[in-house]
Design a protein around this motif. Sequence first.
Motif, PDB file in Angstrom:
ATOM      1  N   GLY A 175     -22.620   3.543  13.801  1.00 55.32           N
ATOM      2  CA  GLY A 175     -22.207   2.690  14.903  1.00 55.32           C
ATOM      3  C   GLY A 175     -22.555   1.238  14.659  1.00 55.32           C
ATOM      4  O   GLY A 175     -23.211   0.879  13.672  1.00 55.32           O
ATOM      5  N   ASP A 176     -22.110   0.389  15.579  1.00 55.36           N
ATOM      6  CA  ASP A 176     -22.393  -1.046  15.502  1.00 55.36           C
ATOM      7  C   ASP A 176     -23.743  -1.297  16.162  1.00 55.36           C
ATOM      8  O   ASP A 176     -23.816  -1.691  17.330  1.00 55.36           O
ATOM      9  CB  ASP A 176     -21.283  -1.831  16.197  1.00 55.36           C
ATOM     10  N   ARG A 177     -24.823  -1.069  15.439  1.00 57.93           N
ATOM     11  CA  ARG A 177     -26.160  -1.163  16.015  1.00 57.93           C
ATOM     12  C   ARG A 177     -26.550  -2.593  16.340  1.00 57.93           C
ATOM     13  O   ARG A 177     -27.379  -2.822  17.221  1.00 57.93           O
ATOM     14  CB  ARG A 177     -27.201  -0.566  15.058  1.00 57.93           C
ATOM     15  N   THR A 211     -18.824   3.244   9.836  1.00 59.26           N
ATOM     16  CA  THR A 211     -19.483   1.943   9.999  1.00 59.26           C
ATOM     17  C   THR A 211     -20.893   2.216  10.487  1.00 59.26           C
ATOM     18  O   THR A 211     -21.093   2.965  11.453  1.00 59.26           O
ATOM     19  CB  THR A 211     -18.738   1.073  11.012  1.00 59.26           C
ATOM     20  N   SER A 269     -25.148  -4.283   8.239  1.00 59.19           N
ATOM     21  CA  SER A 269     -24.032  -3.465   8.700  1.00 59.19           C
ATOM     22  C   SER A 269     -23.061  -3.276   7.540  1.00 59.19           C
ATOM     23  O   SER A 269     -22.645  -4.250   6.900  1.00 59.19           O
ATOM     24  CB  SER A 269     -23.322  -4.147   9.871  1.00 59.19           C
ATOM     25  N   ASP A 274     -23.060 -13.228   8.192  1.00 58.18           N
ATOM     26  CA  ASP A 274     -21.839 -12.511   7.840  1.00 58.18           C
ATOM     27  C   ASP A 274     -21.603 -12.524   6.329  1.00 58.18           C
ATOM     28  O   ASP A 274     -21.847 -13.527   5.649  1.00 58.18           O
ATOM     29  CB  ASP A 274     -20.626 -13.147   8.544  1.00 58.18           C
ATOM     30  N   ASP A 287     -22.147   8.514  17.368  1.00 56.03           N
ATOM     31  CA  ASP A 287     -22.809   7.226  17.410  1.00 56.03           C
ATOM     32  C   ASP A 287     -24.301   7.468  17.604  1.00 56.03           C
ATOM     33  O   ASP A 287     -24.702   8.307  18.412  1.00 56.03           O
ATOM     34  CB  ASP A 287     -22.255   6.382  18.559  1.00 56.03           C
ATOM     35  N   SER A 327     -24.834  -4.870  17.783  1.00 50.15           N
ATOM     36  CA  SER A 327     -24.405  -5.224  19.129  1.00 50.15           C
ATOM     37  C   SER A 327     -25.276  -4.550  20.172  1.00 50.15           C
ATOM     38  O   SER A 327     -25.362  -5.007  21.319  1.00 50.15           O
ATOM     39  CB  SER A 327     -22.955  -4.815  19.357  1.00 50.15           C
ATOM     40  N   SER A 387     -22.493  -7.588   7.339  1.00 47.30           N
ATOM     41  CA  SER A 387     -23.429  -8.590   7.831  1.00 47.30           C
ATOM     42  C   SER A 387     -24.856  -8.150   7.556  1.00 47.30           C
ATOM     43  O   SER A 387     -25.117  -6.981   7.252  1.00 47.30           O
ATOM     44  CB  SER A 387     -23.243  -8.846   9.335  1.00 47.30           C
ATOM     45  N   THR A 392     -27.198 -12.788  12.954  1.00 42.97           N
ATOM     46  CA  THR A 392     -26.604 -12.071  11.827  1.00 42.97           C
ATOM     47  C   THR A 392     -26.007 -13.067  10.843  1.00 42.97           C
ATOM     48  O   THR A 392     -25.509 -14.134  11.219  1.00 42.97           O
ATOM     49  CB  THR A 392     -25.512 -11.103  12.295  1.00 42.97           C
ATOM     50  N   ALA A 411     -25.356   0.845  10.443  1.00 39.17           N
ATOM     51  CA  ALA A 411     -26.442  -0.059  10.077  1.00 39.17           C
ATOM     52  C   ALA A 411     -27.300   0.632   9.036  1.00 39.17           C
ATOM     53  O   ALA A 411     -27.633   1.809   9.184  1.00 39.17           O
ATOM     54  CB  ALA A 411     -27.275  -0.417  11.299  1.00 39.17           C
ATOM     55  N   ARG A 469     -19.707  -0.739   5.671  1.00 39.81           N
ATOM     56  CA  ARG A 469     -18.617   0.216   5.842  1.00 39.81           C
ATOM     57  C   ARG A 469     -18.641   1.159   4.644  1.00 39.81           C
ATOM     58  O   ARG A 469     -18.587   0.727   3.492  1.00 39.81           O
ATOM     59  CB  ARG A 469     -17.277  -0.512   5.955  1.00 39.81           C
TER      60      ARG A 469
END
Length: 428
Positions: free
Chosen positions: A416-418, A318, A376, A364, A389, A420, A353, A362, A320, A378
């Motif tokens: 990573g979930d950038r 996952t 974002s 979705d 990360d 957030s 997103s 964001t 960005a 996958r």
Amino acid sequence: MSSLLRLATAGSVDDGKSTLVGRLLYDTKSVLADQLDAVQRASVDRGLSTPDLSLLVDGLRSEREQGITIDVAYRYFATPRRSFVLADTPGHVQYTRNTVTGASTAQLAVLLVDARKGVVEQTRRHAAVLALLGVPRLVLAVNKVDLIGYDEAAFTVIAKEFTAHAASLGYPDGSVLSIPVSALHGDNVATSSENTPWYTGPTLLEHLENVPVAPDPHEAPFRFPVQYVIRPRTPEHPDYRGYAGQIASGTVRPGDQVVVLPQGLRSTVESVDTADGTLDEAGAGSSVTVMLADDLDIARGDLIASASDRPEVTDEVTAALCWLSSKPLQAGTRVLVKHGARTVQGLIEEIASRFDEQTLSTVDGPDVLELNDIGSVRLRLSEEIPVDDYSQSPRTGAFLVIDPKDGDTLAAGLVGDRFSTLGAPEKA
């Protein structure tokens, strides 16, 4: 205090960025006499009464002819207090990809705005990209204050608006400084200006000389991407087998326990070699050759890491993506993923997103990512790779997305979930 500061410049078209960089080079006496003579002659040919310092940095013919910056250029200058590596990036929207490149290693970014226009869409876009990349400190250079009569009220409005925007991106108090400057006349660039008696802060150069910056990531877990396997097979070194590369993070010493990934093979560091001899210790940024106690099957693209704090090995990531291509990205697209020295096939399974840098929200499930979009996604990979990360290890948490048909770079990826963490850029 660090003796070296890596910084990047960014701004919209015609904000005077090239002139500001030229002014920094000129005021720090980093311009050769023949270069300055050439600029003065070119300025006279254009009918200018003073040297056009932007010509010192716009090196491409197309840049000079159009009066814009197109490519990323690295400038080197120094003062008695500190040395600087400056990535001069373009302002046009279509060259935002080059801003990503230039800012990827920056410890500080100087973001320019035109005092007559204030904070514009491209300013917000650049700030979002810088936050996404984890650049820990920002300077807002409000340029061309001479054209608004050195108006304190106008400067204050711009500074407050940008500070609020940066705070919403996660920049804490003290990490953003606004400075009124005139790159053309030199106001508050290297020397304080009598035209802005209401401004009591440092000049731009003073701030760059004194700002605290994060040191090289020596304290992070050891990461060493293998770039080349050295086997001399000479009479002097018949059995030598070393693994060459640059340490991405952490430190390494003989006797350290390491693991080779993605295979998961464990060994012990036998020696750390350089062209000048063997080292007792080497840290992040050092180019070395590592010898291991065991004869393992290690190839270019493998990662030697700390055995006690290893990265995740996975075939599903996952991340960005900063989409850098004019070709829109859709779910189901097949790509190549270049992570360090390893390139594997990949599939974009989902676009989760898209980040709106203007509203800081964001969207979705978008259908596509367009040029300069940040989204974002996958990714499913054809084989497992070791990744960190991005917030923990930028060198091993970043990758490139490549078009398998023509080899063009499509995107820069950050593991990573950038989104957030846009509320919390990495601290210096």
